[in-house]
Design a protein around this motif. Structure first.
Motif, short mmCIF file in Angstrom:
data_model
loop_
_atom_site.label_atom_id
_atom_site.label_comp_id
_atom_site.label_asym_id
_atom_site.label_seq_id
_atom_site.Cartn_x
_atom_site.Cartn_y
_atom_site.Cartn_z
N GLN A 150 0.83 -1.21 0.00
CA GLN A 150 0.00 0.00 0.00
C GLN A 150 0.86 1.26 0.00
O GLN A 150 0.49 2.28 -0.60
CB GLN A 150 -0.92 -0.02 1.22
N MET A 151 2.01 1.20 0.65
CA MET A 151 2.94 2.33 0.59
C MET A 151 3.59 2.43 -0.78
O MET A 151 3.69 3.52 -1.35
CB MET A 151 4.01 2.18 1.69
N TRP A 152 4.05 1.29 -1.32
CA TRP A 152 4.67 1.31 -2.65
C TRP A 152 3.72 1.88 -3.71
O TRP A 152 4.14 2.50 -4.67
CB TRP A 152 5.11 -0.09 -3.04
N ASP A 153 2.41 1.65 -3.51
CA ASP A 153 1.42 2.15 -4.47
C ASP A 153 1.41 3.67 -4.56
O ASP A 153 0.97 4.22 -5.58
CB ASP A 153 0.02 1.65 -4.09
N ILE A 154 1.85 4.34 -3.50
CA ILE A 154 1.75 5.81 -3.49
C ILE A 154 3.11 6.50 -3.43
O ILE A 154 3.17 7.72 -3.59
CB ILE A 154 0.88 6.30 -2.32
N ILE A 155 4.19 5.76 -3.20
CA ILE A 155 5.51 6.39 -3.15
C ILE A 155 5.92 6.83 -4.54
O ILE A 155 5.94 6.02 -5.48
CB ILE A 155 6.56 5.41 -2.57
N PRO A 156 6.27 8.09 -4.73
CA PRO A 156 6.70 8.56 -6.05
C PRO A 156 8.17 8.28 -6.29
O PRO A 156 8.90 7.87 -5.37
CB PRO A 156 6.45 10.07 -5.96
N GLU A 157 8.61 8.49 -7.50
CA GLU A 157 10.03 8.37 -7.81
C GLU A 157 10.74 9.62 -7.31
O GLU A 157 10.46 10.74 -7.75
CB GLU A 157 10.25 8.20 -9.31
N ILE A 158 11.64 9.44 -6.35
CA ILE A 158 12.40 10.55 -5.78
C ILE A 158 13.88 10.23 -5.90
O ILE A 158 14.33 9.15 -5.52
CB ILE A 158 12.04 10.77 -4.30
N THR A 159 14.63 11.18 -6.43
CA THR A 159 16.06 10.98 -6.60
C THR A 159 16.79 11.19 -5.28
O THR A 159 16.55 12.18 -4.58
CB THR A 159 16.62 11.94 -7.66
N ALA A 160 17.68 10.24 -4.95
CA ALA A 160 18.53 10.37 -3.76
C ALA A 160 19.94 9.99 -4.17
O ALA A 160 20.41 8.88 -3.91
CB ALA A 160 18.02 9.49 -2.63
N PRO A 161 20.67 10.90 -4.82
CA PRO A 161 21.97 10.56 -5.41
C PRO A 161 23.05 10.34 -4.35
O PRO A 161 22.95 10.80 -3.22
CB PRO A 161 22.29 11.79 -6.27
N ARG A 162 24.09 9.62 -4.75
CA ARG A 162 25.26 9.41 -3.91
C ARG A 162 26.40 8.97 -4.83
O ARG A 162 26.19 8.54 -5.95
CB ARG A 162 25.01 8.33 -2.86
#
Length: 313
Positions: free
Chosen positions: A292-304
């Protein structure tokens, strides 16, 4: 590989070390309250990413004690990395340390501050200690030995059986704003929080509420306690979470990817995207809430930068 090592010995040492570091933090807090000592700086020209003299002193102390006690072990620390030292991640025992998780809290005198000391062996987190000296809460765990608060209270609090884990609408969810306030990151996080909270008839999940402590390690430990059902964060680092990941797992919880792409496998500690679900009677219910969380999590960049032997961006 971890089974060939005495994890209880490592855990005992990590607890002692966390208590020693915690005293340094508590003393520095008292000095700050009296108006003496402890300057803080801004890292990476980011006014929301702070480091204090105490962060640096505590990490230096922990690193020295570890080198004296386990000279063959490797070390990855937040302030060491900030100074430009390249991390190398191998199968060898590796201590991953955040001297003060919740530095902004520390600067403001807010008590949600923790020293986080984790150990990986064979690239797997196997020992974790999170000590909150201003609240006198010490969370500890070693693989196969359970998770505890103050070395005596078994986690989660709900024993012997945690309450059922149903729909996301029945959950309390912890998350954080994070230090990346660029519109492409913070706008997506706020919109996700909006979706978690708003009514179902408006395409929301209508969760019970949101909680923020200002510390990834402490947020994860609230999941281990069982008093928070879900923790999601994008943008924190391995030193923020490794110790607490062990504690959550040993409490019966799971820690999987906090990315928009579902993956039930244990989270890659270098991914900077984390989703934790508290203990429940069965893993299917945990994965149901994760989905249910994966269904609403957007693509967010977290570079390293790439970590040799670890996560490749």
């Amino acid at each position: 590989m971890a089974e060939t090592h005495d994890l209880t010995e490592f855990l005992s040492f990590a607890i002692t070390l966390a208590q020693e570091a915690g005293k340094m933090i508590k003393d520095a807090t008292e000095n700050r309250m009296s108006g003496t000592g402890n300057q803080f700086l801004v890292k990476y020209d980011n006014p929301t990413d702070l480091v204090t003299e105490t962060d640096q002193a505590v990490e230096k102390y922990i690193k020295k004690r570890l080198a004296e006690t386990y000279p063959d072990h490797r070390f990855i620390g937040e302030e060491t990395m900030a100074e430009g030292v390249d991390a190398v991640f191998t199968d060898e025992p590796t201590w991953i340390v955040d001297p003060i998780d919740g530095t902004t809290n520390f600067v403001h005198g807010h008590p949600f501050v923790a020293v986080s000391i984790g150990l990986t062996i064979g690239k797997e987190p196997v020992v974790g200690v999170v000590y909150c000296p201003l609240m006198n809460e010490l969370f500890s765990a070693a693989k196969g030995h359970g998770a505890f608060l103050n070395q005596s209270i078994r986690l989660p609090f709900f024993q012997p059986t945690p309450p059922p884990l149903g729909d996301l609408s029945q959950c309390v969810v912890a998350t954080e704003a994070g230090s990346d306030r660029s519109p492409e990151v913070i706008d997506k996080k706020i919109e996700t929080i909006h979706t978690i909270l708003k009514q179902k008839q408006h395409n929301g999940k209508e969760a019970h509420s949101i909680r923020c402590t200002g510390s990834a390690a402490i947020n994860l430990c609230t999941v281990a306690k069982g008093v928070v059902d879900v923790y999601w964060e994008v943008g924190c680092w391995e030193w923020d979470v490794v110790a607490a990941i062990v504690i959550v797992r040993e409490s019966g919880g799971i820690v999987v990817t906090g990315s928009h792409q579902p993956d039930p496998a244990p989270v890659n500690i270098f991914s900077r995207k984390y989703l934790a679900i508290r203990a429940a009677q069965d893993e299917n219910s945990q994965l149901n809430v994760a989905q249910q969380m994966w269904d609403i999590i957007p693509e967010i960049t977290a570079p390293r930068k790439a970590v040799p032997g670890g996560f490749e961006p």
